[in-house]
Scaffold this active site. Sequence first.
Site, PDB file in Angstrom:
ATOM      1  CE  LYS A 153     -31.521  99.703  55.986  1.00 21.55           C
ATOM      2  NZ  LYS A 153     -32.031 101.030  55.727  1.00 21.55           N
TER       3      LYS A 153
ATOM      4  CB  THR B 253     -29.213  97.039  53.470  1.00 26.00           C
ATOM      5  OG1 THR B 253     -29.210  98.405  53.865  1.00 26.00           O
ATOM      6  CG2 THR B 253     -30.294  96.295  54.244  1.00 26.00           C
TER       7      THR B 253
HETATM    8  P1  NAD Z   1     -26.701 101.074  43.727  1.00 27.47           P
HETATM    9  O1  NAD Z   1     -27.095  99.883  42.922  1.00 27.47           O
HETATM   10  O2  NAD Z   1     -27.070 102.438  43.267  1.00 27.47           O
HETATM   11  O3  NAD Z   1     -25.091 101.068  43.947  1.00 27.47           O
HETATM   12  C1  NAD Z   1     -24.315  99.917  44.118  1.00 27.47           C
HETATM   13  C2  NAD Z   1     -22.980 100.166  43.440  1.00 27.47           C
HETATM   14  O4  NAD Z   1     -22.095  99.079  43.747  1.00 27.47           O
HETATM   15  C3  NAD Z   1     -23.090 100.227  41.911  1.00 27.47           C
HETATM   16  O5  NAD Z   1     -22.531 101.455  41.448  1.00 27.47           O
HETATM   17  C4  NAD Z   1     -22.288  99.009  41.442  1.00 27.47           C
HETATM   18  O6  NAD Z   1     -21.612  99.230  40.210  1.00 27.47           O
HETATM   19  C5  NAD Z   1     -21.309  98.845  42.587  1.00 27.47           C
HETATM   20  N1  NAD Z   1     -20.742  97.487  42.705  1.00 27.47           N
HETATM   21  C6  NAD Z   1     -21.384  96.302  42.776  1.00 27.47           C
HETATM   22  N2  NAD Z   1     -20.495  95.303  42.939  1.00 27.47           N
HETATM   23  C7  NAD Z   1     -19.267  95.878  42.980  1.00 27.47           C
HETATM   24  C8  NAD Z   1     -17.942  95.366  43.128  1.00 27.47           C
HETATM   25  N3  NAD Z   1     -17.701  94.070  43.288  1.00 27.47           N
HETATM   26  N4  NAD Z   1     -16.921  96.241  43.113  1.00 27.47           N
HETATM   27  C9  NAD Z   1     -17.140  97.557  42.951  1.00 27.47           C
HETATM   28  N5  NAD Z   1     -18.364  98.112  42.809  1.00 27.47           N
HETATM   29  C10 NAD Z   1     -19.414  97.262  42.822  1.00 27.47           C
HETATM   30  O7  NAD Z   1     -27.273 100.800  45.197  1.00 27.47           O
HETATM   31  P2  NAD Z   1     -27.538 101.886  46.361  1.00 27.47           P
HETATM   32  O8  NAD Z   1     -28.905 102.439  46.221  1.00 27.47           O
HETATM   33  O9  NAD Z   1     -26.360 102.797  46.440  1.00 27.47           O
HETATM   34  O10 NAD Z   1     -27.580 100.925  47.643  1.00 27.47           O
HETATM   35  C11 NAD Z   1     -26.400 100.369  48.198  1.00 27.47           C
HETATM   36  C12 NAD Z   1     -26.781  99.652  49.479  1.00 27.47           C
HETATM   37  O11 NAD Z   1     -27.407 100.577  50.373  1.00 27.47           O
HETATM   38  C13 NAD Z   1     -27.787  98.502  49.268  1.00 27.47           C
HETATM   39  O12 NAD Z   1     -27.433  97.446  50.117  1.00 27.47           O
HETATM   40  C14 NAD Z   1     -29.125  99.127  49.687  1.00 27.47           C
HETATM   41  O13 NAD Z   1     -30.043  98.178  50.167  1.00 27.47           O
HETATM   42  C15 NAD Z   1     -28.671 100.079  50.788  1.00 27.47           C
HETATM   43  N6  NAD Z   1     -29.547 101.241  51.017  1.00 27.47           N
HETATM   44  C16 NAD Z   1     -30.081 101.932  49.970  1.00 27.47           C
HETATM   45  C17 NAD Z   1     -30.908 103.023  50.206  1.00 27.47           C
HETATM   46  C18 NAD Z   1     -31.512 103.816  49.066  1.00 27.47           C
HETATM   47  O14 NAD Z   1     -32.439 104.596  49.312  1.00 27.47           O
HETATM   48  N7  NAD Z   1     -31.007 103.661  47.854  1.00 27.47           N
HETATM   49  C19 NAD Z   1     -31.192 103.410  51.537  1.00 27.47           C
HETATM   50  C20 NAD Z   1     -30.594 102.717  52.594  1.00 27.47           C
HETATM   51  C21 NAD Z   1     -29.764 101.621  52.318  1.00 27.47           C
END
Ligand code: NAD
Length: 302
Positions: A174, A99
């Site tokens: 979104k 997002t």
């Molecule tokens: P999270 O922080 O759990 O996961 C992000 C992952 O990306 C981490 O494991 C991190 O190590 C990895 N990362 C960051 N930079 C990186 C790079 N350069 N190379 C490789 N890995 C890298 O976040 P999440 O909850 O999984 O959310 C991810 C996305 O989804 C966000 O944009 C969030 O807004 C969106 N989202 C989340 C939810 C929710 O309920 N958690 C719901 C809908 C959308």
Amino acid sequence: MSRVGFVGLGNMGGPMAANLAKAGHAVDVFDLMPAALAKAEAAGCASAGSAVNALANAEVFFSMLPAGRHVAGLYLGSDGQDGLLAQVPDGAILVDCSTIDPATAKRVAAAAAERGIAMLDAPVSGGTAGAENGTLTFMVGGASETLEAVRPLFDAMGANLFHAGDAGAGQTAKVCNNMLLAVHMAGTAEALALGVSQGLDPAALSEIMRQSSGGNWSLEVYNPYPGVMEGVPASREYQGGFLVDLMTKDLGLAMDTAESSGAPVPMGGLARNLYRMHAAQNNAGQLDFSSIQQLFEPKSST
Ligand code: NAD
């Protein structure tokens, strides 16, 4: 069976990659966190060692990263380093499910298009439970023929797929959805607090409003008042679910998006301030967003 690359194996990306592997696809994965990689390997994915390696053999490559700067850094590069766009195999399709702000999504997609690379923005709704159960909703921006080529992979991770329009349109959809969610959740919490302050039973009031013109998704499936509904964050002290910090981030994206087109968003702006106040006053950043209910608790007048 497709060869898939997947980068970003956090709360959302981890289970999404696992569902692709479960559906029989060959999934090469990468994350900066070793623990996230180990979990994905246990779920049947292959650790690629780097984002470039995860892309090297991919027909379709997914990213699921925290914010726009991570997505721009991955695809366009940073600190003088080339991004992944310089190394995309012929015919591979890129899909960013993070997002992020629509402006960054459009910028990355335009840079991809300049190199003849097809790219979709495909943010999701449905939370971590949707990611685990394979019931996410995808809101997709980009060419419809690219969406159709990726459809079987979306189907392995989600239950609903919408084509919102051209590049960036998925992110715009979104942002609009989450702004509305914040507004109706805060309004629902406010109405429940008013009724309870007048001696009403929160469950009875919830049912009346649910079946009346105030009915909405929060009352249907995500009641914010503790003890009214089983199995929701409000009934487990707001643990798990969709964090206040993430909702505040999404409301920031809505404000930035509105700024770029001059659209008035007074309700979204108020919701953003309420969520910020809630995070600061109640130390609530890591609680589920329905905990906004706490902001409306009557304060003692003595
Ligand atoms: P999270 O922080 O759990 O996961 C992000 C992952 O990306 C981490 O494991 C991190 O190590 C990895 N990362 C960051 N930079 C990186 C790079 N350069 N190379 C490789 N890995 C890298 O976040 P999440 O909850 O999984 O959310 C991810 C996305 O989804 C966000 O944009 C969030 O807004 C969106 N989202 C989340 C939810 C929710 O309920 N958690 C719901 C809908 C959308």
